[in-house]
Design an enzyme around this catalytic site. Structure first.
Site, PDB file in Angstrom:
ATOM      1  N   ASP A  92       0.867  -1.165   0.000  1.00  0.00           N
ATOM      2  CA  ASP A  92       0.000   0.000   0.000  1.00  0.00           C
ATOM      3  C   ASP A  92       0.909   1.221   0.000  1.00  0.00           C
ATOM      4  O   ASP A  92       2.028   1.179   0.508  1.00  0.00           O
ATOM      5  CB  ASP A  92      -0.927  -0.008   1.211  1.00  0.00           C
ATOM      6  N   ASP A 271      -8.093  -7.236   1.280  1.00  0.00           N
ATOM      7  CA  ASP A 271      -7.135  -7.288   2.374  1.00  0.00           C
ATOM      8  C   ASP A 271      -7.823  -6.659   3.559  1.00  0.00           C
ATOM      9  O   ASP A 271      -8.723  -5.838   3.405  1.00  0.00           O
ATOM     10  CB  ASP A 271      -5.873  -6.487   2.052  1.00  0.00           C
TER      11      ASP A 271
END
Length: 376
Positions: A92, A271
């Site tokens: 990320d 996720d």
RNA sequence: GGGGAGGUACCAAAGCGGUCAAAUGGGGCAGACUGUAAAUCUGUUGGCUAAGCCUUCGAAGGUUCGAAUCCUUCUCUCCCCA
């Protein structure tokens, strides 16, 4: 990166696909365990791989940049070598930290000034810098730098924030194209749809994001406190616009129920910290329902942690024993619960995939849902 | 045998005349957790016919309008000396 659609449901937008990366294959729909600082908290990498059966895990740009720092990761030969995972990873961008560390950061069109949560030191993230860091970390899939708008969020802010995210995306793409991977595997950049809870903004964003024809696309800024129906509605709207032939990643979602519902809406990748964080805090998702292991009712329940579980911890340990570990503050408790929950999540998406391929996903989902939300 | 310190809620420990059903920890019980500032955070923890009332601070008496707090006796624990 190659994405193949193996099967699409007749009665929903659910799909089963296969992603091929240089570091391995990912069968979708997939859940990706979160390993923020390069570690899936409390779980041996061997178990993440074999017992849990994860195919791809996450890392976080902001956290890894602060510690251990890019130079160490470069010397290690990239994050997959550093943490001994050696399989596909996704990082990320730090966009979520723009949201979660809102107390200690400042956003400008140029980028974001952060204060480290570790020592208070100041750092600056721009789209270009975030791409550079992610090149060094070396994940197979890297994320565009975005602003994850808070909830609630008024329209004007949401619109300005979205424009900012879009302009950052262009800069991310430019920088991504002008740089090369450092290690011997390719990297792919996923842009992120934003737009808060406003349909026209989400629609507009989905169109902008689609126009980049990226290898995969993400939906961010959801599950930040808005009602789930709103999340589903917006996801539905966005997946109608995003390309069919590219994987779609719904960031940060969610509960087992959220995941199945979102699969129906055409999501391929998920996720969430829930299986690990809630696991560490004594909550496990089982084939019969949700259990808070700290509750007294499990004190003398010597049945297996999960009778129908697939992880070795499920039949090795009893509920009473793991409760005892939690009450005694033994680190083994959170470890067992995390292992169990991740195995549960991975098995859930694996079954979902199987039923999509078999053509009975919606029926299966309807049958299993009551057990997923049942509180024991 | 002599001297000293002390007994407060499940435990530890504040409180030393009214604002005390009693601070604070711990423990217990429950809740929260969604791209991880989280092995974290929150609530609750004498009873009830519950904006009020009742019973509680080793025991029993007493002083006072009023006592966990002051006095008397008893009782138990710990420490030092012999």
């Amino acid at each position: 990166m190659k994405f193949t659609l193996n099967k699409t449901s007749q009665d929903s937008k659910a799909r089963a696909g296969t992603i091929v990366t240089d570091n391995g294959i990912i069968e979708t729909p997939i859940f990706m365990p979160v390993g923020t600082v390069g570690s899936v908290k409390g779980v041996y990498i061997q178990d993440v791989k074999e017992d849990i059966g994860a195919q791809i895990i996450l890392g976080n740009t902001y956290h890894l940049y602060l510690r251990p720092g890019t130079e160490i990761i470069r010397k290690a030969g990239g994050i997959q070598k550093f943490n001994a995972w050696n399989k596909p990873m996704l990082t990320d961008s730090g966009g979520y930290q723009v949201y979660s560390l809102s107390q200690t950061r400042k956003i400008t069109p140029e980028g974001v000034t952060f204060q480290s949560h570790i020592d208070g030191s100041r750092h600056f993230f721009s789209p270009e810098k975030v791409i550079e860091i992610q090149r060094i970390i070396g994940a197979d899939i890297i994320m565009a730098f975005d602003e994850c708008a808070p909830y609630p969020c008024d329209y004007d802010y949401a619109k300005k924030s979205l424009d900012l995210t879009h302009s950052w995306l262009q800069r991310c793409v430019n920088h991504f194209k002008s740089t090369e991977p450092i290690y011997n595997h390719r990297q792919f950049l996923f842009p992120i749809v934003q737009g808060s809870v406003y349909k026209d903004l989400r629609r507009q964003s989905a169109e902008v994001i689609s126009s980049y024809e990226a290898s995969g696309n993400a939906i961010g800024g959801l599950s930040v406190g808005e009602p789930v129906e709103v999340m589903y509605e917006l996801t539905d709207l966005v997946t109608d616009i995003l390309p069919q032939d590219k994987p779609r990643y719904l960031m940060g979602v969610g509960t087992p129920e959220n995941i199945l519902e979102s699969i129906s809406l055409g999501i391929d990748m998920f996720d969430c910290v829930m299986p690990t964080r809630n696991g560490r805090n004594g909550m496990i998702f089982t084939s019969e329902g949700i259990i808070n292991l700290k509750n007294q009712k499990w004190e003398d329940d010597f049945s297996p942690l999960d009778e129908n579980g697939t992880s070795y911890v499920d039949k090795t340990y009893t509920k009473a024993y793991v409760r005892h570990l939690f009450k005694s503050n033994e680190m083994l408790g959170p470890m067992i619960a995390s292992n169990h929950n991740l195995a549960f999540y991975l098995r859930l998406v694996k079954e979902a995939r199987k039923h999509i391929i078999d053509g009975d996903f919606e029926t299966w989902k309807r049958n299993i849902l009551p057990k997923l939300t049942n509180r024991l």
